[in-house]
Design an enzyme around this catalytic site. Structure first.
Site, PDB file in Angstrom:
ATOM      1  N   GLU A  46       0.870  -1.176   0.004  1.00 53.44           N
ATOM      2  CA  GLU A  46       0.059   0.160   0.156  1.00 53.44           C
ATOM      3  C   GLU A  46       0.779   1.229   0.046  1.00 53.44           C
ATOM      4  O   GLU A  46       1.955   1.371   0.672  1.00 53.44           O
ATOM      5  CB  GLU A  46      -0.897  -0.063   1.201  1.00 53.44           C
ATOM      6  CG  GLU A  46      -1.829   1.072   1.156  1.00 53.44           C
ATOM      7  CD  GLU A  46      -2.434   1.269   2.720  1.00 53.44           C
ATOM      8  OE1 GLU A  46      -3.602   2.033   2.716  1.00 53.44           O
ATOM      9  OE2 GLU A  46      -2.033   0.646   3.764  1.00 53.44           O
ATOM     10  N   LYS A 119     -10.588   2.836  -1.488  1.00 57.88           N
ATOM     11  CA  LYS A 119     -10.685   2.179  -0.014  1.00 57.88           C
ATOM     12  C   LYS A 119     -11.927   2.387   0.785  1.00 57.88           C
ATOM     13  O   LYS A 119     -12.277   3.574   0.868  1.00 57.88           O
ATOM     14  CB  LYS A 119      -9.442   2.520   0.676  1.00 57.88           C
ATOM     15  CG  LYS A 119      -9.346   1.820   2.250  1.00 57.88           C
ATOM     16  CD  LYS A 119      -7.820   2.238   2.618  1.00 57.88           C
ATOM     17  CE  LYS A 119      -7.576   1.499   4.198  1.00 57.88           C
ATOM     18  NZ  LYS A 119      -6.250   1.900   4.695  1.00 57.88           N
ATOM     19  N   CYS A 156      -5.713  -2.614   3.054  1.00 58.63           N
ATOM     20  CA  CYS A 156      -5.322  -2.428   4.422  1.00 58.63           C
ATOM     21  C   CYS A 156      -6.344  -2.564   5.510  1.00 58.63           C
ATOM     22  O   CYS A 156      -6.858  -3.576   5.515  1.00 58.63           O
ATOM     23  CB  CYS A 156      -4.566  -1.191   4.727  1.00 58.63           C
ATOM     24  SG  CYS A 156      -3.492  -1.332   6.211  1.00 58.63           S
TER      25      CYS A 156
END
Length: 296
Positions: A46, A119, A156
């Site tokens: 990431e 995300k 993540c």
């Protein structure tokens, strides 16, 4: 069952400097290494262009964001993917007019941009102050039909949510990928979440009968904040899990690493279908998942 469909997947693990060119060059070198080892789909960690800047709330760090169109790192990875014939999910800090996202573009093996995922789950805690920088993603969970497999990519903090993994599996993901930046907790130097982090994702693999690839950075990064320096030691431990959650390739918490594993996706498909977990689902009973407090 049909013919074998063996696909090689890879996770990269390396320490980042705060220089974009050196980080992108390092990523390119390791992608080439993964390709030489037989990987068809290569996951980079990431926000690999620089330090994990979310330790601080600093206005000047918004200068690190760029629009998706014409993004120099994305374009470089497109050229690399086309040259090698590999698929590369590319993490970047996206500027979209007045919005900002923690995003992934999936690049197919011919260099084509297959689309963006933004995300969904944005953390906010000591050392991981992402809500200052990132809007909540508006794409919803997505899968991408690449040359080698239909893949799902979470980013993540998404990896802690079983709903995300199940949603991508329901949409046809044959492999799940999670680029990550996680390490020590600035408020508690004794807290090491690395084993917990792994076990949660091993559960996603086993619960959905799909392989899973997790890529994390290593190294110590110090960011100046309004309260003085903040430090995170990123704990690596990148891994590849098989469709029952078993770890088939693993890195330690300090070493640069290229992990590669191969899976016959047709054989896994047969096992997934015959195991019955998708046949026996009862979506009409899961309405409570649409609530925050468990009350219907």
């Amino acid at each position: 069952m049909g013919p074998d469909r063996v696909v090689g997947v890879a996770a990269l693990q390396f320490a980042c400097s705060d220089d974009v060119e050196s980080n992108v060059s390092k990523a390119e070198t390791l992608v080439r290494d993964a390709h030489a080892q037989g990987a068809n789909i290569v996951l980079i960690q990431e926000l690999f262009e620089g330090y994990y800047f979310c330790q601080a709330q600093r206005e000047d760090y918004f200068a690190r964001s760029h629009p998706r169109e014409g993004h120099p790192t994305i374009e470089r990875m497109q050229r690399l993917a086309k040259e090698l014939g590999v698929v590369i999910p590319v993490s970047f800090f996206e500027e979209a007019n007045n919005a900002h996202y923690n995003s992934i573009v999936v690049i197919d093996a011919d260099g084509t941009d297959l689309g963006v995922y933004r995300k969904s789950h944005i953390p906010d805690g000591p050392g991981y102050q992402e809500k200052f920088y990132f809007n909540p993603g508006d794409t919803g969970f997505k899968v991408f039909k690449t040359k080698f497999a239909t893949i799902g990519v979470g980013i993540c903090w998404d990896q802690w949510f079983p709903e995300a993994a199940r949603a991508m599996a329901l949409m046809g993901a044959e492999v799940l990928f999670y680029p990550t930046a996680i390490g020590s907790e600035p408020q508690d130097g004794d807290l090491d979440s690395s084993e917990h982090w792994r076990r949660v994702m091993q559960g996603h693999a086993g619960a959905n009968l799909v392989p899973l690839v997790a890529s994390n950075r290593i190294g110590q990064e110090i960011i100046e904040t309004e309260r003085g320096p903040s430090k995170i030691a990123f704990y690596g431990t990148s891994f590849i899990a098989g469709p029952t959650g078993e770890i088939v390739a693993s890195a330690d918490n300090k070493s640069e690493k290229v992990l590669v594993a191969k899976f016959d996706l047709n054989k896994i498909k047969v096992k997934r279908h015959s195991w019955g977990i998708f046949r026996d689902r009862r979506p009409e009973l899961y309405k409570v998942l649409l609530t925050s407090d468990g009350q219907l």
